[in-house]
Motif scaffolding. Structure first.
Motif: not given
Lengths: 264, 425
Positions: A53, A56, A58, A85, A90, A92-93, A96, A170, B291-293, B296, B298-301
């Protein structure tokens, strides 16, 4: 892969993470070299996911630096961070994928946001990426209609949509059956060979590690840092540290704790 | 398999006791499991503590079925006896029973006193009372019986509860202050996102705005209309009952339209939207967090507030004023139904009387109020959604809290508006 000849793309310097007063890890120093597949392993709670995290962008670390081509992403402004970014993908587990969108919309999202490519070209790119992950024809499916393995593959397609320079995974094969996990490993190898993308993977699966890893970093909860670094087979055969050996040989470490049963 | 087991070992048990001087022999036979644990445990314990003993021998030779819970109970009996300086032995265990005993870890027995406390007739407690605490107990406070008695006494408890009560009030107050601070921070972030969108209109996801306009607005039309109509009917009917006594029926249309447009229309619509859409926003974003969406994004900007909250807020601010006007109209129609059918007013009189009462200023303030309520409702829904950290329970918790806070804020904002408009006018 001989890491000596490679240039580092990510440099982690003196990184420390804490939860409240609990130190997760400290004094972490390592490099990710361009084009390599680096696998981060370690027992639950050792801070693998926290490290990912932080890498990346976060989560902010307690102290230290993560340099991507010289830019420290820990202290970077939002604008620079967004630039970074766009260069990473990424998975995710839980994959996502955005549940309210089709697979096509999931993949086209970054393409529409960050490029001025026309829709027809975007459609071709989507078809190409889905073909790469063996999901051709699933453009209009909702994520809920896909199985766990397919979701992961769709997640990879989204992660590679912008042809990133570094991919982060992840818990790559968590919750997947061995056959699907093996397919995913093949996909990783294929993607790495085809695109030459640098990959940082967190996983527990020994078989995956032997198959895909160029280099392994092992974190430990007690040591609060890296306890081993090297090629997976070398670690398996040559490691002297009992913690590393027990992980790679899939054995339980000997502790007297286990003999506490009540015997009448 | 199960029937076979039953055939060989019926779900019955038998315990026989033989006393020889200070020694007790307990012969177990039959089926010992979770189902009869409470009964056999208290039966054996009662026999052990009836009279002074030196040793107890529990013979397992007749046991045909023993499960792990029953084995645990027997170990507890043994430990309890040991605490009373009674030597206890378990004999003639077959291999299967030995296997079961081997899974009982010592730490499973730590909570012994609380187990004993739960015994059916509290015989242990009575026993201790009768004996006035055995000498061995006095020696050490560690002794479980001592702790058992200590726990049963309740001195100094009320002081503790009083402290707890004050502490809880303090904690809740701090929590409320923190929540409010978070909300204000979120409003700030939302404003920044809006400014960005004003400067970069292309970054607004128009498709999402339309989607939420349909969700919060179009789909909400039937219920808003229904509630508006019923509110109009009720006000007209209730006011008619009062007004007819003074022959002021003609003012019923005025009251209905005044009440609907000034207060009930905006408030009822806002509360309905809080129930329908605010909760939906919180649950949707909350699930995306789980669900970490959101990670996701965030990491995609993508800025999650800009991406997820802004379209919802814009859509709500557009539709709620429209829904409010719609509710006002249906309220007036509801009043009209009563007016025409029960008040002997003609359609024309009713409409004219209503029109006389309604001023443009009232309609404008009604719409402004509705827009502000909409902003609050949607912002609270989104903010609570982003607070979800893990699991389904969190989603439920924050969805509930979103609706409660939204309704509270609607009422607070309405009070502020009431004072403000009074002075403006």
């Amino acid at each position: 892969m001989d890491t000596q000849e490679k240039t580092p793309i990510i440099v982690v310097k003196d990184l420390a993470a804490r939860f409240g007063n609990n130190i997760v890890f400290e004094g972490l120093n390592f490099q990710v070299y361009e084009g390599e597949v680096l696998v981060i392993v370690g027992a639950s709670g050792c801070g693998k996911s926290t490290l990912l995290k932080i890498m990346i962008g976060l989560q902010k670390p307690y102290s230290g630096q993560v340099l991507y081509q010289g830019m420290d992403i820990v202290s970077a402004e939002e604008k620079e961070l967004n630039q970074y970014r766009q260069n990473i993908g990424v998975l995710f587990q839980s994959s996502a994928l955005f549940g309210s969108m089709t697979i096509r919309e999931n993949i086209e999202l970054p393409l529409q946001e960050y490029t001025d490519i026309d829709q027809a070209t975007i459609d071709s790119i989507i078809r190409m990426k889905l073909g790469m992950v063996n999901l051709a024809g699933y453009e209009n499916h909702q994520p809920s209609e896909l199985s766990g393995g397919m979701k992961k593959r769709a997640g990879i397609a989204r992660a590679i949509a912008m042809d990133p320079r570094v991919l982060f995974f992840d818990e790559l094969s968590a919750g997947l059956d061995p056959v699907t996990a093996a397919e995913l490993d093949d996909l990783i190898i294929k993607t790495e060979e085809a695109l030459g993308t640098t990959m940082v993977i967190v996983t527990h699966e020994l078989e995956s590690i032997y198959k895909i890893a160029h280099r392994v970093l092992m974190l430990d909860k007690e040591a609060k840092g890296i306890i081993a670094e090297g090629k997976p087979l070398e670690l398996k055969e040559q490691a002297t540290d009992p913690r590393v050996r027990s992980f790679f040989l899939r054995q339980k470490p000997d502790t007297s704790d286990e003999q506490r049963f009540y015997v009448s | 398999m199960k029937t076979q087991k039953r055939k060989n070992c019926p779900e019955e048990y038998n315990i026989s006791f033989i006393r020889k001087d200070l020694n007790l022999f307990v012969n177990l036979s039959g089926h010992f499991s979770l189902q009869n644990l409470m009964v056999f445990r208290s039966e054996i314990n009662r026999e052990i503590y009836k009279q002074k003993l030196e040793s107890v021998t529990i013979d397992f030779s007749g046991v045909c079925y023993l499960d792990s819970a029953a084995a645990l109970a027997l170990v507890q009996i043994e430990k309890g006896a040991a605490h009373q300086n009674i030597q206890c032995r378990l004999i003639n265990l077959n291999d299967k029973s030995k296997g079961i005993f081997s899974v009982i870890r010592e730490d499973a027995l730590i909570d012994l006193p609380s187990q004993l406390e739960k015994l059916q007739d509290g015989f242990m407690y009575n026993l201790i009372e009768r004996r006035k605490l055995p000498a061995s107990t006095e020696k050490t406070q560690d002794n479980f019986i001592f702790r058992l008695v200590e726990r049963r006494g309740l001195p100094n408890q009320s002081g503790k509860y009083y402290k707890d009560f004050i502490w809880q009030i303090w904690q809740t107050s701090v929590q409320i202050a923190k929540d409010f601070a978070k909300f204000v921070t979120f409003i700030g972030e939302l404003m920044v996102a809006f400014l960005y969108i004003i400067r970069h209109p292309k970054s607004l996801r128009g498709k999402d705005v339309l989607f939420y306009i349909r969700r919060a607005g179009v789909d909400g039309l039937p219920i808003v209309a229904m509630i508006g109509l019923l509110m109009g009917l009720i006000i007209a009917f209730m006011s008619f009952l009062q007004f007819k006594m003074v022959g002021a029926n003609i003012y019923v249309p005025s009251l209905v339209s005044f009440a609907m447009i000034k207060e009930l229309g905006p408030i009822m619509t806002a509360i309905l939207v809080a129930g329908r859409s605010c909760s939906a926003f919180a649950a949707e974003i909350g699930t995306m967090m789980v669900n970490e969406e959101v990670d996701a994004l965030h990491t995609m900007g993508f800025e999650p507030i800009r991406f997820l909250a802004v379209p919802k807020v814009i859509a709500t601010v557009i539709v709620v004023p429209i829904l409010t006007v719609y509710a006002d109209l249906f309220g007036i129609v509801g009043g009209l139904i009563i007016g025409v059918t029960s008040l002997d007013l003609t359609l024309k009189t009713y409409v004219t009387q209503s029109m006389k009462t309604i001023q443009i200023f009232d309609i404008v303030t009604s719409i402004i109020k509705a827009a502000v309520f909409a902003g609050l409702i949607s912002a609270i829904g989104c903010q609570r959604g982003f607070q979800v950290r893990s699991g389904a329970q969190d989603v439920g918790k924050f969805t509930t809290s979103a609706v409660v806070m939204a309704i509270f804020m609607i009422v607070v904002a309405d009070s502020i508006f009431a004072i403000m408009f009074y002075y403006i006018k």
